[in-house]
Design an enzyme around this catalytic site. Structure first.
Site, PDB file in Angstrom:
ATOM      1  CG  HIS A 119      23.787  65.910  65.094  1.00  0.00           C
ATOM      2  ND1 HIS A 119      25.042  65.771  65.671  1.00  0.00           N
ATOM      3  CD2 HIS A 119      23.978  65.721  63.759  1.00  0.00           C
ATOM      4  CE1 HIS A 119      25.935  65.522  64.717  1.00  0.00           C
ATOM      5  NE2 HIS A 119      25.324  65.485  63.556  1.00  0.00           N
ATOM      6  CG  ASN A 213      39.123  70.009  71.180  1.00  0.00           C
ATOM      7  OD1 ASN A 213      39.398  69.294  72.149  1.00  0.00           O
ATOM      8  ND2 ASN A 213      38.261  69.657  70.257  1.00  0.00           N
TER       9      ASN A 213
HETATM   10  P1  NAD Z   1      32.700  65.345  69.688  1.00  0.00           P
HETATM   11  O1  NAD Z   1      33.082  64.551  68.506  1.00  0.00           O
HETATM   12  O2  NAD Z   1      32.240  66.703  69.442  1.00  0.00           O
HETATM   13  O3  NAD Z   1      33.957  65.250  70.741  1.00  0.00           O
HETATM   14  C1  NAD Z   1      34.104  66.020  71.901  1.00  0.00           C
HETATM   15  C2  NAD Z   1      35.312  66.961  71.743  1.00  0.00           C
HETATM   16  O4  NAD Z   1      35.328  67.889  72.815  1.00  0.00           O
HETATM   17  C3  NAD Z   1      36.690  66.280  71.763  1.00  0.00           C
HETATM   18  O5  NAD Z   1      37.455  66.765  70.669  1.00  0.00           O
HETATM   19  C4  NAD Z   1      37.312  66.720  73.100  1.00  0.00           C
HETATM   20  O6  NAD Z   1      38.728  66.850  73.008  1.00  0.00           O
HETATM   21  C5  NAD Z   1      36.653  68.058  73.306  1.00  0.00           C
HETATM   22  N1  NAD Z   1      36.532  68.506  74.703  1.00  0.00           N
HETATM   23  C6  NAD Z   1      36.274  67.764  75.817  1.00  0.00           C
HETATM   24  N2  NAD Z   1      36.170  68.567  76.903  1.00  0.00           N
HETATM   25  C7  NAD Z   1      36.351  69.847  76.477  1.00  0.00           C
HETATM   26  C8  NAD Z   1      36.350  71.117  77.104  1.00  0.00           C
HETATM   27  N3  NAD Z   1      36.103  71.262  78.427  1.00  0.00           N
HETATM   28  N4  NAD Z   1      36.579  72.199  76.355  1.00  0.00           N
HETATM   29  C9  NAD Z   1      36.830  72.091  75.013  1.00  0.00           C
HETATM   30  N5  NAD Z   1      36.832  70.914  74.356  1.00  0.00           N
HETATM   31  C10 NAD Z   1      36.594  69.799  75.074  1.00  0.00           C
HETATM   32  O7  NAD Z   1      31.531  64.791  70.420  1.00  0.00           O
HETATM   33  P2  NAD Z   1      31.158  63.329  70.833  1.00  0.00           P
HETATM   34  O8  NAD Z   1      31.197  63.340  72.300  1.00  0.00           O
HETATM   35  O9  NAD Z   1      31.976  62.337  70.088  1.00  0.00           O
HETATM   36  O10 NAD Z   1      29.649  63.260  70.339  1.00  0.00           O
HETATM   37  C11 NAD Z   1      29.219  62.711  69.113  1.00  0.00           C
HETATM   38  C12 NAD Z   1      27.880  63.327  68.760  1.00  0.00           C
HETATM   39  O11 NAD Z   1      26.963  63.258  69.850  1.00  0.00           O
HETATM   40  C13 NAD Z   1      27.987  64.798  68.429  1.00  0.00           C
HETATM   41  O12 NAD Z   1      26.992  65.105  67.514  1.00  0.00           O
HETATM   42  C14 NAD Z   1      27.690  65.441  69.750  1.00  0.00           C
HETATM   43  O13 NAD Z   1      27.329  66.779  69.637  1.00  0.00           O
HETATM   44  C15 NAD Z   1      26.576  64.537  70.290  1.00  0.00           C
HETATM   45  N6  NAD Z   1      26.543  64.700  71.764  1.00  0.00           N
HETATM   46  C16 NAD Z   1      25.918  65.796  72.233  1.00  0.00           C
HETATM   47  C17 NAD Z   1      25.939  66.081  73.578  1.00  0.00           C
HETATM   48  C18 NAD Z   1      25.240  67.338  74.037  1.00  0.00           C
HETATM   49  O14 NAD Z   1      24.208  67.717  73.457  1.00  0.00           O
HETATM   50  N7  NAD Z   1      25.777  68.048  75.025  1.00  0.00           N
HETATM   51  C19 NAD Z   1      26.600  65.240  74.481  1.00  0.00           C
HETATM   52  C20 NAD Z   1      27.231  64.080  73.958  1.00  0.00           C
HETATM   53  C21 NAD Z   1      27.214  63.836  72.569  1.00  0.00           C
END
Ligand code: NAD
Ligand code: ZN
Length: 254
Positions: A119, A213
């Site tokens: 992304h 997860n």
């Molecule tokens: P996502 O769909 O990847 O969902 C987050 C997942 O992480 C969930 O399944 C949750 O159960 C799991 N999770 C939460 N805490 C955790 C932990 N400590 N250890 C392991 N698993 C854990 O992501 P989203 O938040 O729906 O984001 C949608 C899009 O936006 C994606 O492309 C995502 O990468 C992007 N995004 C990126 C960032 C970043 O760059 N850090 C932050 C927010 C969203």
């Protein structure tokens, strides 16, 4: 614990592991995911702000609500044990490539050298008028939206909902997913297509799929072979210890 040992066994006998990571892997670094509990996203619907249509319609609003918050957390975030664990797996020759949906740059900061940013990234911003680039740390937010000397508005080099996945990221991801023998799926709900298709592709090509997860996902039980339930940093720590025990490579991965 027995399952972690078993997964460590799979990893040590493989030489072509690929990881697919999502927002959950960066939660222990203080970056909230979009879905689920925590932070600003319980008050706002990120989908409303993270689309290209929303940005084009009202860039100031998207900058105020989403991007300035993201910049604040990303500017100060450091890799956690999950990022560091994947870097160790690369160092000892087990992990080849990371496909990440994240834009925070933490895998590279942890030391991984082959990271496909599915992304895009939030490390750089680009003027929408003249294409001038600036690194995110140097971007001043005294004016929202931030503007270039030419008057154009800066946008991050990440992919908004409604935009195309960078073609090179897409074809390389498909290639590595089709050729790995294990895919580690860490901290992603596997809801966002087409990234969510990569484990399906890996499975179809004969790979084992291991999720890490805090919750089950739509992959659990039919696409993934195993799920290690828990926080990514904590699970990865135990997993790396088990890999060390099995491969007796301790000095190389400290
Ligand atoms: P996502 O769909 O990847 O969902 C987050 C997942 O992480 C969930 O399944 C949750 O159960 C799991 N999770 C939460 N805490 C955790 C932990 N400590 N250890 C392991 N698993 C854990 O992501 P989203 O938040 O729906 O984001 C949608 C899009 O936006 C994606 O492309 C995502 O990468 C992007 N995004 C990126 C960032 C970043 O760059 N850090 C932050 C927010 C969203
Ligand atoms: Zn400009």
């Amino acid at each position: 614990m027995d399952l972690i040992k078993k997964v460590a066994g799979y990893l040590t006998s493989s030489r072509d592991v690929v990881a697919l990571t999502g927002a959950g892997i960066s939660v222990e670094s203080g970056i909230p995911p979009f879905r689920g509990k925590g932070g600003v996203w319980e008050r706002f619907d990120p989908m409303e702000y993270a689309s290209i249509q929303a940005f084009e319609k009202d860039p100031a609003k998207v900058w105020r609500v989403l991007l300035s918050e993201l910049k604040k957390v990303v500017d100060r975030a450091e890799p956690n044990n999950a990022h560091k664990g994947l870097a160790k797996l690369e160092k000892i020759g087990i992990l080849k490539t990371i496909i990440t949906q994240n834009v925070d740059g933490l895998h590279q900061k942890a030391g991984n050298t082959d990271v496909i940013e599915f992304h895009g990234n939030f490390a750089w911003h680009r003027c929408m008028n003249c294409d001038h680039r600036t690194d995110t740390q140097s971007l001043m937010l005294d004016q929202i939206p931030p503007t270039c000397d030419c008057g154009g508005i800066f946008r991050p080099e990440c992919v908004f909902f409604g935009e195309m996945i960078p073609p090179e990221a897409m074809w390389r991801s498909r290639h590595v997913a089709s050729n790995c023998d294990i895919m580690l799926v860490v901290g992603t709900s596997a809801n966002v297509e087409p990234a969510a298709y990569m484990p399906v592709l890996a499975k179809k090509s004969g790979a084992k799929i291991i999720e890490i997860n805090t919750e089950t996902t739509p992959l659990t039980g039919h696409i993934s072979d195993h799920i290690l339930l828990g926080r990514a940093g904590e699970i990865m720590d135990i997993l790396i210890t088990e890999v060390k025990n099995l491969s007796q490579l301790e000095p190389a991965i400290d």
